[in-house]
Structure formats: C-alpha cells, structure tokens
Motif scaffolding. Structure first.
Motif, PDB file in Angstrom:
ATOM      1  N   VAL A  74      -6.362   3.547   6.429  1.00  0.00           N
ATOM      2  CA  VAL A  74      -5.469   2.709   5.622  1.00  0.00           C
ATOM      3  C   VAL A  74      -6.188   2.214   4.371  1.00  0.00           C
ATOM      4  CG1 VAL A  74      -4.111   0.580   5.582  1.00  0.00           C
ATOM      5  CG2 VAL A  74      -4.070   2.051   7.610  1.00  0.00           C
ATOM      6  N   ALA A  75      -7.484   1.957   4.495  1.00  0.00           N
ATOM      7  CA  ALA A  75      -8.262   1.448   3.362  1.00  0.00           C
ATOM      8  C   ALA A  75      -8.302   2.439   2.206  1.00  0.00           C
ATOM      9  CB  ALA A  75      -9.679   1.116   3.817  1.00  0.00           C
ATOM     10  N   ILE A  76      -8.195   3.739   2.509  1.00  0.00           N
ATOM     11  CA  ILE A  76      -8.190   4.748   1.442  1.00  0.00           C
ATOM     12  C   ILE A  76      -7.006   4.501   0.513  1.00  0.00           C
ATOM     13  CG2 ILE A  76      -7.916   7.214   0.927  1.00  0.00           C
ATOM     14  CD1 ILE A  76      -9.317   7.783   3.621  1.00  0.00           C
ATOM     15  N   GLY A  77      -5.822   4.406   1.094  1.00  0.00           N
ATOM     16  CA  GLY A  77      -4.632   4.156   0.292  1.00  0.00           C
ATOM     17  C   GLY A  77      -4.654   2.795  -0.370  1.00  0.00           C
ATOM     18  N   ASP A  78      -5.187   1.786   0.340  1.00  0.00           N
ATOM     19  CA  ASP A  78      -5.261   0.441  -0.239  1.00  0.00           C
ATOM     20  C   ASP A  78      -6.035   0.454  -1.550  1.00  0.00           C
ATOM     21  OD1 ASP A  78      -3.844  -0.673   1.843  1.00  0.00           O
ATOM     22  OD2 ASP A  78      -5.611  -1.434   2.895  1.00  0.00           O
ATOM     23  N   GLU A  79      -7.170   1.146  -1.560  1.00  0.00           N
ATOM     24  CA  GLU A  79      -8.001   1.205  -2.769  1.00  0.00           C
ATOM     25  C   GLU A  79      -7.261   1.872  -3.917  1.00  0.00           C
ATOM     26  OE1 GLU A  79     -12.224   3.178  -4.358  1.00  0.00           O
ATOM     27  OE2 GLU A  79     -11.732   3.201  -2.216  1.00  0.00           O
ATOM     28  N   LEU A  80      -6.576   2.972  -3.617  1.00  0.00           N
ATOM     29  CA  LEU A  80      -5.836   3.697  -4.656  1.00  0.00           C
ATOM     30  C   LEU A  80      -4.685   2.855  -5.205  1.00  0.00           C
ATOM     31  CD1 LEU A  80      -5.627   7.171  -2.873  1.00  0.00           C
ATOM     32  CD2 LEU A  80      -7.299   6.454  -4.584  1.00  0.00           C
ATOM     33  N   ILE A  81      -3.973   2.184  -4.319  1.00  0.00           N
ATOM     34  CA  ILE A  81      -2.847   1.360  -4.747  1.00  0.00           C
ATOM     35  C   ILE A  81      -3.335   0.150  -5.538  1.00  0.00           C
ATOM     36  CG2 ILE A  81      -0.932  -0.082  -3.934  1.00  0.00           C
ATOM     37  CD1 ILE A  81      -0.676   1.914  -1.561  1.00  0.00           C
ATOM     38  N   ASP A  82      -4.454  -0.426  -5.117  1.00  0.00           N
ATOM     39  CA  ASP A  82      -5.032  -1.543  -5.876  1.00  0.00           C
ATOM     40  C   ASP A  82      -5.314  -1.124  -7.316  1.00  0.00           C
ATOM     41  OD1 ASP A  82      -4.948  -3.207  -3.682  1.00  0.00           O
ATOM     42  OD2 ASP A  82      -7.080  -2.985  -3.184  1.00  0.00           O
ATOM     43  N   TYR A 108      -3.189  12.654  -3.308  1.00  0.00           N
ATOM     44  CA  TYR A 108      -3.201  11.343  -3.962  1.00  0.00           C
ATOM     45  C   TYR A 108      -1.810  10.728  -3.926  1.00  0.00           C
ATOM     46  CZ  TYR A 108      -3.512   7.806  -7.607  1.00  0.00           C
ATOM     47  OH  TYR A 108      -3.439   6.615  -8.304  1.00  0.00           O
ATOM     48  N   PHE A 109      -0.809  11.509  -4.303  1.00  0.00           N
ATOM     49  CA  PHE A 109       0.563  11.002  -4.297  1.00  0.00           C
ATOM     50  C   PHE A 109       0.968  10.541  -2.892  1.00  0.00           C
ATOM     51  CE2 PHE A 109       2.099  13.653  -8.205  1.00  0.00           C
ATOM     52  CZ  PHE A 109       1.405  12.798  -9.034  1.00  0.00           C
ATOM     53  N   ASP A 110       0.582  11.313  -1.875  1.00  0.00           N
ATOM     54  CA  ASP A 110       0.942  10.950  -0.504  1.00  0.00           C
ATOM     55  C   ASP A 110       0.354   9.594  -0.109  1.00  0.00           C
ATOM     56  OD1 ASP A 110       2.387  13.280  -0.134  1.00  0.00           O
ATOM     57  OD2 ASP A 110       0.722  14.364   0.793  1.00  0.00           O
ATOM     58  N   TYR A 111      -0.866   9.315  -0.561  1.00  0.00           N
ATOM     59  CA  TYR A 111      -1.521   8.062  -0.190  1.00  0.00           C
ATOM     60  C   TYR A 111      -0.966   6.852  -0.940  1.00  0.00           C
ATOM     61  CZ  TYR A 111      -5.115   9.926   2.886  1.00  0.00           C
ATOM     62  OH  TYR A 111      -5.774  10.489   3.946  1.00  0.00           O
ATOM     63  N   VAL A 112      -0.504   7.049  -2.177  1.00  0.00           N
ATOM     64  CA  VAL A 112      -0.050   5.882  -2.950  1.00  0.00           C
ATOM     65  C   VAL A 112       1.437   5.598  -2.786  1.00  0.00           C
ATOM     66  CG1 VAL A 112      -1.886   6.153  -4.657  1.00  0.00           C
ATOM     67  CG2 VAL A 112       0.362   7.176  -5.108  1.00  0.00           C
ATOM     68  N   ALA A 113       2.179   6.492  -2.168  1.00  0.00           N
ATOM     69  CA  ALA A 113       3.597   6.222  -1.892  1.00  0.00           C
ATOM     70  C   ALA A 113       3.678   5.419  -0.603  1.00  0.00           C
ATOM     71  CB  ALA A 113       4.376   7.528  -1.768  1.00  0.00           C
ATOM     72  N   ARG A 114       3.756   4.105  -0.728  1.00  0.00           N
ATOM     73  CA  ARG A 114       3.774   3.250   0.463  1.00  0.00           C
ATOM     74  C   ARG A 114       4.878   2.208   0.328  1.00  0.00           C
ATOM     75  NH1 ARG A 114      -1.505   0.152   2.433  1.00  0.00           N
ATOM     76  NH2 ARG A 114      -2.342   2.289   2.348  1.00  0.00           N
ATOM     77  N   ALA A 115       5.793   2.255   1.281  1.00  0.00           N
ATOM     78  CA  ALA A 115       6.902   1.294   1.282  1.00  0.00           C
ATOM     79  C   ALA A 115       6.356  -0.128   1.355  1.00  0.00           C
ATOM     80  CB  ALA A 115       7.830   1.570   2.454  1.00  0.00           C
ATOM     81  N   GLY A 116       6.893  -0.992   0.494  1.00  0.00           N
ATOM     82  CA  GLY A 116       6.476  -2.379   0.446  1.00  0.00           C
ATOM     83  C   GLY A 116       5.364  -2.652  -0.542  1.00  0.00           C
ATOM     84  N   ARG A 117       4.691  -1.604  -1.012  1.00  0.00           N
ATOM     85  CA  ARG A 117       3.621  -1.775  -1.997  1.00  0.00           C
ATOM     86  C   ARG A 117       4.000  -1.111  -3.324  1.00  0.00           C
ATOM     87  NH1 ARG A 117      -1.833  -2.580  -0.651  1.00  0.00           N
ATOM     88  NH2 ARG A 117      -2.129  -2.711  -2.924  1.00  0.00           N
ATOM     89  N   LEU A 129       8.186  -0.072  -7.453  1.00  0.00           N
ATOM     90  CA  LEU A 129       7.671  -1.416  -7.690  1.00  0.00           C
ATOM     91  C   LEU A 129       6.588  -1.479  -8.760  1.00  0.00           C
ATOM     92  CD1 LEU A 129       7.450  -2.605  -3.969  1.00  0.00           C
ATOM     93  CD2 LEU A 129       9.268  -3.065  -5.637  1.00  0.00           C
ATOM     94  N   LEU A 130       6.146  -0.347  -9.258  1.00  0.00           N
ATOM     95  CA  LEU A 130       5.093  -0.329 -10.287  1.00  0.00           C
ATOM     96  C   LEU A 130       5.751  -0.246 -11.662  1.00  0.00           C
ATOM     97  CD1 LEU A 130       2.575   2.188  -8.661  1.00  0.00           C
ATOM     98  CD2 LEU A 130       2.560  -0.319  -8.544  1.00  0.00           C
ATOM     99  N   LYS A 131       6.018  -1.382 -12.234  1.00  0.00           N
ATOM    100  CA  LYS A 131       6.761  -1.434 -13.494  1.00  0.00           C
ATOM    101  C   LYS A 131       5.802  -1.378 -14.676  1.00  0.00           C
ATOM    102  CE  LYS A 131      10.580  -2.094 -11.114  1.00  0.00           C
ATOM    103  NZ  LYS A 131      11.579  -1.040 -10.932  1.00  0.00           N
ATOM    104  N   LYS A 132       5.372  -0.185 -15.042  1.00  0.00           N
ATOM    105  CA  LYS A 132       4.465  -0.001 -16.181  1.00  0.00           C
ATOM    106  C   LYS A 132       4.637   1.398 -16.719  1.00  0.00           C
ATOM    107  CE  LYS A 132       1.489  -1.347 -13.273  1.00  0.00           C
ATOM    108  NZ  LYS A 132       0.257  -1.962 -12.733  1.00  0.00           N
ATOM    109  N   ASP A 133       4.009   1.672 -17.857  1.00  0.00           N
ATOM    110  CA  ASP A 133       4.191   2.963 -18.530  1.00  0.00           C
ATOM    111  C   ASP A 133       3.162   3.990 -18.069  1.00  0.00           C
ATOM    112  OD1 ASP A 133       6.304   1.969 -20.025  1.00  0.00           O
ATOM    113  OD2 ASP A 133       5.045   1.410 -21.726  1.00  0.00           O
ATOM    114  N   ALA A 134       3.532   5.260 -18.229  1.00  0.00           N
ATOM    115  CA  ALA A 134       2.644   6.362 -17.874  1.00  0.00           C
ATOM    116  C   ALA A 134       2.825   7.510 -18.866  1.00  0.00           C
ATOM    117  CB  ALA A 134       2.931   6.846 -16.449  1.00  0.00           C
ATOM    118  N   TYR A 135       1.777   8.311 -18.995  1.00  0.00           N
ATOM    119  CA  TYR A 135       1.815   9.535 -19.783  1.00  0.00           C
ATOM    120  C   TYR A 135       1.315  10.678 -18.901  1.00  0.00           C
ATOM    121  CZ  TYR A 135       2.461   6.777 -24.047  1.00  0.00           C
ATOM    122  OH  TYR A 135       2.955   5.925 -25.010  1.00  0.00           O
TER     123      TYR A 135
END
Length: 197
Positions: A74-82, A108-117, A129-135
């Motif tokens: 779980v900590a792997i995804g936590d770090e990426l989402i942080d 990477y996508f699989d780890y950062v797609a987490r309901a509630g985060r 829930l990530l309201k920011k811009d991307a390129y």
C-alpha cells in the motif's frame, strides 16, 4: 514554490523522443518559473511491481489488519499519490509500444487510481479528485495518431481525465522510424511546445 511532477516511461533513455519533448517543455517552464521545483518519477529507471491479487488484497484489507507485507504494498501507491497531490502541474511522456503505452506506465496508472484519494464514485459516475493541469508528450515510430490503431495518447488522456486532471495539450512526434518525416514532426512538436509554454 510551484512544483512540476514529471513522469517519464520510455526505455530509450536520453535517446527517447518523448523525453526530449518533455525536456524542451521543462526548460521553457523553468525559464518562466525560475523558482519552480521539478520532481521526476521515471517508471523505466525505477519500475513498479505489476498490480496483482496481492496488491488488490492489500488495498481491500482494513489498515489495522494489514500484514507487514501488505503495508509495504500500500505504501508504494501512497508515495505516488502523495507526489501527485503535492504537484501543481503534471507532465507525462510516453513512447508507443505495440500500439499502446509501456507496461511500466500502465503499472503506475494502476497504483495511482485509488478510490477516495484520486477519484470517487458518485451517483452520476466517477469523479476525479486531482484538480490540476497536465501536459502529455508522445512519440511513435510511424504516424498513427488519431487512427484506430492509436491506443497511446487517447488512453493517457482518458486516464488523466478520470483522475480529474485537465490535459491542456498533447504534443506528438510521429514517424520517428521514418527518417526525415519524423525529424520534421519532432521539430514541429518542439515549436508547438515553445509557443504553448
């Protein structure tokens, strides 16, 4: 301080055209944001474990009941989402491998797609829930963008949108295995980047 999170995935290292496009963007961005901070997440240099039944089991086990091994998963995804939550701007670069993205980026996508985060379920469907811009920066050996065989940029853009990210622009250099046409496409993408930043 403004933070840009740069996510790279090509296995070609410094020869990667998608990385070189991102380099051009970051250079221009830093020129405009000299106090800016760039955080790099290279999923080729530091690949993530594939998402397996153990991963899913760890995520669905209540926190107080997780084993030491599950907590580490779980900590792997936590770090990426942080990293995603802390960033003000996101860039994603990817080559086209067999009509799609590298498996390292998919992990990477699989780890950062987490309901509630990074997204939540609502009565009208999922909400990012990530309201920011991307390129997005992509490259491919031939010219497949906007054809039925392109499962690269459309997939990346769909996934980022699912997380709530607003993809401002996608820069594509096709034809990289075709000599001069590819060089022209790469130069054109760099010009578009210079105009966009």
């Amino acid at each position: 301080m403004t933070t840009l999170l740069r996510i790279d995935s090509s296995a070609a290292g410094a020869n990667s055209k998608s990385r070189q496009l991102t380099d051009a963007f970051v250079e221009k961005w830093l020129a405009k944001n000299p106090e800016g901070n760039v955080v790099t997440r290279d999923v080729d240099a530091n690949p993530l474990p594939h998402f397996t039944s153990e991963t899913l089991g760890a995520l669905f086990t209540p926190e107080e009941n997780r084993t030491t091994e599950q907590k580490a998963i779980v900590a792997i995804g936590d770090e990426l989402i942080d990293e995603l939550e802390a960033a003000d701007l996101i860039t994603v670069s990817a080559p086209m491998y067999n009509f799609s993205i590298p498996s390292t980026l998919k992990s990477y996508f699989d780890y950062v797609a987490r309901a509630g985060r990074t997204f939540q379920y609502t009565e009208t469907g999922p909400e990012g829930l990530l309201k920011k811009d991307a390129y997005v920066f992509t490259a491919s050996g031939s010219f497949l963008a906007e054809t039925p065989m392109d499962h690269q940029a459309p997939y990346i853009n769909t996934f980022l949108g699912f997380l709530g990210l607003n993809v401002k622009e996608t820069f594509t250099a096709g034809g990289q295995a075709l000599g001069e046409p590819g060089e022209q496409a790469f130069d054109q993408a760099k010009q578009q980047i210079a105009a966009a930043v």
